[in-house]
Structure formats: structure tokens, C-alpha cells
Write a protein that holds these residues in place. Structure first.
Motif, PDB file in Angstrom:
ATOM      1  N   ASP A 163       0.856  -1.177   0.000  1.00  0.00           N
ATOM      2  CA  ASP A 163       0.000   0.000   0.000  1.00  0.00           C
ATOM      3  C   ASP A 163       0.903   1.241   0.000  1.00  0.00           C
ATOM      4  O   ASP A 163       1.517   1.581   1.019  1.00  0.00           O
ATOM      5  N   LEU A 164       0.982   1.902  -1.139  1.00  0.00           N
ATOM      6  CA  LEU A 164       1.883   3.052  -1.256  1.00  0.00           C
ATOM      7  C   LEU A 164       1.522   4.173  -0.290  1.00  0.00           C
ATOM      8  O   LEU A 164       2.393   4.949   0.119  1.00  0.00           O
ATOM      9  N   LYS A 165       0.258   4.278   0.089  1.00  0.00           N
ATOM     10  CA  LYS A 165      -0.143   5.323   1.032  1.00  0.00           C
ATOM     11  C   LYS A 165       0.555   5.144   2.376  1.00  0.00           C
ATOM     12  O   LYS A 165       0.893   6.132   3.044  1.00  0.00           O
ATOM     13  N   ARG A 166       0.765   3.913   2.777  1.00  0.00           N
ATOM     14  CA  ARG A 166       1.467   3.656   4.046  1.00  0.00           C
ATOM     15  C   ARG A 166       2.930   4.089   3.949  1.00  0.00           C
ATOM     16  O   ARG A 166       3.491   4.663   4.895  1.00  0.00           O
ATOM     17  N   LEU A 167       3.549   3.805   2.818  1.00  0.00           N
ATOM     18  CA  LEU A 167       4.946   4.202   2.636  1.00  0.00           C
ATOM     19  C   LEU A 167       5.066   5.724   2.580  1.00  0.00           C
ATOM     20  O   LEU A 167       5.996   6.304   3.150  1.00  0.00           O
ATOM     21  N   VAL A 168       4.132   6.361   1.899  1.00  0.00           N
ATOM     22  CA  VAL A 168       4.137   7.827   1.813  1.00  0.00           C
ATOM     23  C   VAL A 168       3.958   8.439   3.199  1.00  0.00           C
ATOM     24  O   VAL A 168       4.665   9.387   3.578  1.00  0.00           O
ATOM     25  N   ASP A 272       7.272  -2.018  -9.523  1.00  0.00           N
ATOM     26  CA  ASP A 272       7.124  -1.760  -8.085  1.00  0.00           C
ATOM     27  C   ASP A 272       8.136  -0.731  -7.602  1.00  0.00           C
ATOM     28  O   ASP A 272       7.785   0.254  -6.929  1.00  0.00           O
ATOM     29  N   VAL A 273       9.408  -0.918  -7.956  1.00  0.00           N
ATOM     30  CA  VAL A 273      10.461   0.012  -7.539  1.00  0.00           C
ATOM     31  C   VAL A 273      10.210   1.396  -8.122  1.00  0.00           C
ATOM     32  O   VAL A 273      10.372   2.415  -7.437  1.00  0.00           O
ATOM     33  N   SER A 274       9.780   1.458  -9.377  1.00  0.00           N
ATOM     34  CA  SER A 274       9.495   2.751 -10.012  1.00  0.00           C
ATOM     35  C   SER A 274       8.355   3.474  -9.303  1.00  0.00           C
ATOM     36  O   SER A 274       8.422   4.688  -9.080  1.00  0.00           O
TER      37      SER A 274
END
Length: 461
Positions: A163-168, A272-274
Motif C-alpha cells: 500500500d503506497l499510502k502507508r509508505l508515503v 514496483d520500484v518505479s
């Protein structure tokens, strides 16, 4: 009369108002959204911090300028700072827990003392603006520590943060904590200056307590800030390991025709990395971005080489596919402008040795020195004999009896040749390194694939 009024009426009411304002700010639905009007190192911070810090500055100025206090009473500043830390801690814990209320693997690993020590050195260099390359010992130790934590298993989908929101949120929390520390240190420095105006003995005592109070606050904020950054670094590395494990354990490298594209898991890793880098670039400055992504090409190379033990069948077309995988990874890292690294060159050189054949590998070692471990070289020789064995089977003489004799003789000859090459390899590496090498063992048909319980879900980004 004024001193009594300030101490018994004004100050308590001002402190009560400050706490009410704090509760209103931190309980708002947008408290931990970014404030696009307040930036730190070119990146926005949380609205709640942008609202609370001016309150700290105002109170600090007030207490420092009142002659009756002379900076003595700063309990409200400590309360506000500690309460905001607790709010940030709650946000962090909520962010790094899965919907099933499980703590993600990157958080668990970030609490490992040895990894903390290694990351602390990297962070210290970054803060000092030292652009020295990481030492080989640190790079190798970090990989070994991660391998020991992962053990021989593959990471499972549920252990990672997709979940990119968690990483952000984790990245923005790091930025906010760093900015808050800068502001808190300014308030603290102003107070220390005010306390120094007291009489000698009083000033020393007050300054000593002031430094102790300050150190506690700074220590708590720093630890959480560093953990946020460390979680992001480990998470990116865990994603690399996850996809590369799938590419080597479940990918096919015994092909009749050349693959026109990289393995599907390599394509997924690149996407994913991008995607992660794109989000992180908007949250973190360049030096922090380098800390999060630095070293992943070395990790990728190590995994692609070490995971040869999981590849069951291999031939020349499969080797070309592996090299295509490596080139795709390199191109992706170049496209997203990550720190310049040449780690994947090592993986490409390793697989290019396959095309030289067993004799060519020995000649290459004699002329260029040892570039890989004995086990890595041995597995390459295994692949060479594995591919030859598989090709021989397809052209065997028809007829059961004749085919049996031919295959038996061919297998005996192949095993004899293999033993000769492995012994020569062991002697050559021993001469180069001045140490004994493990005894030879004949090539296996392949390492067992993971059981069905170990299969992983493929995530498309």
C-alpha cells in the motif's frame, strides 16, 4: 502583584488554552495531511506540526521575556512536545500494522541492533554530507544480516507493505519529525541563552536540568525519525528480495527458444520500484532518497547469484533470459535516476561466464583472478553439465536397450569430466586465495522447488 497574577492566573490559563488548541489541532481529520505552505528541505510536512510549532515559539518567547520567570518555567513546552511525539508514535504504529493487525517485516527488522548500527553509520555520513562509498564489509554485512533474518524461506506477500499510502505516510512522518526537531532545538537554544543570565550557581543548575529535559525529547524524536527512514529502506530491499526469489525459484530457465521479454517477476519488480521511487521523491529530499534506495543494485546482484541454488533446470537460452533480466533491472534503475551503482554488473559478468564453458571459466579465473565463491563457480559448472545432459537426452539413440547403454556410458563420462573440472576449479581457487576448498560433489538434477505451501501470490503493480 503582577508576579502573583502571572503565576497563578495568566500562565495557568495560557497553558490550558495551549492544551485545548493542541487537542483541536491533533484530533482534526486533516491533522496528518501535509501542509502545502510549510516545507522542510523542499518537502511538505504535516499540518498539525505546522500549527503546533508556532505555539512553542510563542510560549518560549513569552517565558524568556518575563523577568519574573527568566526562562525557568518551560513545563508546557515539554508537555506539548511529549504529547505530539505520542501522537506521531500512534500514527507510526497504525501505519506499519497490516489490516490483520500484524506488524510488517520491515518494522521487525528495523529493531535489530546490528542493522540499526549499520544504518546509523550511513545516516551519520549523509548528515555530514559525506559522499563516501559504502565499504564492502558494511554492504556484505547488511546482506548477511537480512539473510539471517529471512532464513532460507521466501518472504510472503502479507509480510510486505504494498500500500503506497502507508509508505508515503511513513516518509512524511520522517520529514515532519526532522522539521519539528529543528524547531524544538531553536526554542531550546533561546531558553538556554536566557538561563545563562542567572547568577552563576543557579544558571549552572538550571542549564543542567534544561539539557537533560532537552536530551530526552530529542532522543525520542530522533529514534522515531530514524526508524521511519530505516523501515522504508528495509521495505524497498525486501520487495527486491521477494520478487527476485520468485523469479529464480518459479521462473523457467530451460527454454527451447529465446525469451523475448524479461521474466514476469522482473517486470513486476521494475514497476514496483518505479512506483515507490515516484512517491518517495515527492516526500523525501535527495539525501534521504539515496538512503532509502542506496545499495539495491548490489542486493539484486547478490540475490540473482546466490539463488542459482533454487534453479532446477538451466540451458543456454535460459542463460540469455537471465542476462535479459539483469539488463532490464539495470535500465530501470537508470531511468528512475537512483544513486549511481554498478552492482548488477557483477551479476551480468557471472552469467556471461556460462557461455565460456567449463574450460573457459577456468581460463578466465587464471587470467582475471577470482571474482566469485567456489560454490557460485561450482553451480555454473553444474548448469553447464545440466544443459549438456538435457540436450543429450533429446538426441539419444532409439531403442530401449541401445539407449540405455549409450546413456549409461555418457553419464559415466560426464561424471568423470565433472569431477576433473571441479577438482581443477578447487585447486585453482585454493592457489589464488591460499585456502582449502570444499570437496567436489557431482551435479544434482536440480534443487527442489518450493512446496505448495511456499508458493506466493504474484502482485502486479
Amino acid at each position: 502583584y503582577l508576579q502573583v497574577f502571572f503565576r497563578t492566573v495568566f500562565l495557568p490559563r495560557a497553558e490550558a488554552y495551549a492544551m485545548q488548541l493542541f487537542d483541536a489541532v491533533t484530533s482534526a481529520s486533516d491533522a496528518f495531511d501535509v501542509d502545502l505552505n510549510t516545507y522542510f528541505n523542499g518537502r511538505p510536512i504535516f499540518r498539525s506540526a505546522a500549527a503546533i510549532v508556532p505555539l512553542l515559539h510563542s510560549f518560549g518567547t513569552l517565558l524568556n521575556n518575563l523577568n519574573s520567570f527568566k526562562g525557568e518555567n518551560w513545563g508546557i513546552l515539554l508537555q506539548l512536545s511529549n504529547k505530539y511525539y505520542e501522537k506521531c508514535g500512534e500514527l507510526f504504529r497504525d501505519t506499519v500494522r497490516s489490516p490483520e493487525n500484524q506488524v510488517y517485516t520491515s518494522v521487525k527488522w528495523s529493531e535489530t541492533p546490528d542493522l540499526q548500527q549499520l544504518f546509523g553509520r550511513k545516516l551519520k555520513q549523509a548528515n555530514a554530507r559525506i559522499r563516501a562509498p559504502e565499504t564492502g564489509a558494511d554492504i556484505d554485512r547488511e546482506i548477511r544480516l537480512e539473510e539471517s533474518l529471512k532464513t532460507e524461506r521466501s518472504l510472503h506477500l502479507s509480510e510486505l507493505i504494498f500500500d503506497l499510502k502507508r509508505l508515503v505516510c511513513t516518509a512524511q512522518l520522517h520529514q515532519t519529525l526532522e522539521w519539528f526537531l529543528v524547531q524544538f532545538n531553536k526554542v531550546s537554544a533561546d531558553r538556554a541563552h536566557t538561563l545563562s543570565r542567572h547568577d552563576g550557581a543557579t544558571s549552572v543548575a538550571l542549564l543542567k536540568k534544561h539539557e537533560a529535559d532537552k536530551s530526552k525529547i530529542v532522543g525520542r524524536y530522533t529514534a522515531l525519525s530514524v526508524q521511519c527512514l530505516m523501515v522504508l529502506r528495509i521495505e524497498v530491499r525486501a520487495h527486491c528480495t521477494y520478487y527476485l526469489d520468485l523469479a529464480t525459484r518459479e521462473g523457467s530457465y530451460y527454454l527451447e527458444n529465446d525469451a523475448v521479454e524479461p521474466d514476469q517477476y522482473i517486470q513486476a519488480l521494475n514497476a514496483d520500484v518505479s512506483a515507490i521511487e515516484d512517491k518517495m521523491e515527492s516526500c523525501l529530499p535527495a539525501d534521504r532518497l539515496a538512503l532509502v534506495f542506496g545499495g539495491i543494485s548490489v542486493l539484486m546482484a547478490h540475490t540473482l547469484i546466490a539463488n542459482t541454488r533454487y534453479i532446477r533446470h538451466f540451458n543456454a537460452a535460459g542463460n540469455r533470459k537471465m542476462i535479459r533480466n539483469i539488463l532490464a533491472l539495470q535500465q530501470n534503475l537508470t531511468n528512475i535516476a537512483l544513486p549511481e551503482e554498478s552492482g548488477l554488473d557483477k551479476a551480468r559478468r557471472f552469467y556471461e561466464l556460462y557461455d565460456m564453458g567449463a574450460d573457459g571459466i577456468l581460463k578466465h579465473i587464471a587470467e582475471n583472478g577470482v571474482g566469485f565463491s567456489f560454490e557460485n563457480y561450482r553451480r555454473l559448472v553444474d548448469f553447464i553439465y545440466m544443459g549438456g545432459s538435457q540436450a543429450g537426452k533429446s538426441s539419444a539413440v532409439t531403442g530401449a536397450a541401445a539407449a540405455g547403454r549409450v546413456n549409461s556410458q555418457a553419464e559415466t563420462k560426464q561424471n568423470e569430466d565433472y569431477d576433473v573440472y571441479i577438482n581443477r576449479l578447487r585447486d585453482l581457487l585454493a592457489q589464488s586465495q591460499g585456502v582449502g576448498m570444499p570437496t567436489a560433489s557431482r551435479p544434482e538434477s536440480g534443487v527442489q522447488h518450493p512446496t505448495s505451501a511456499q508458493k506466493h501470490t504474484f502482485v502486479k503493480v
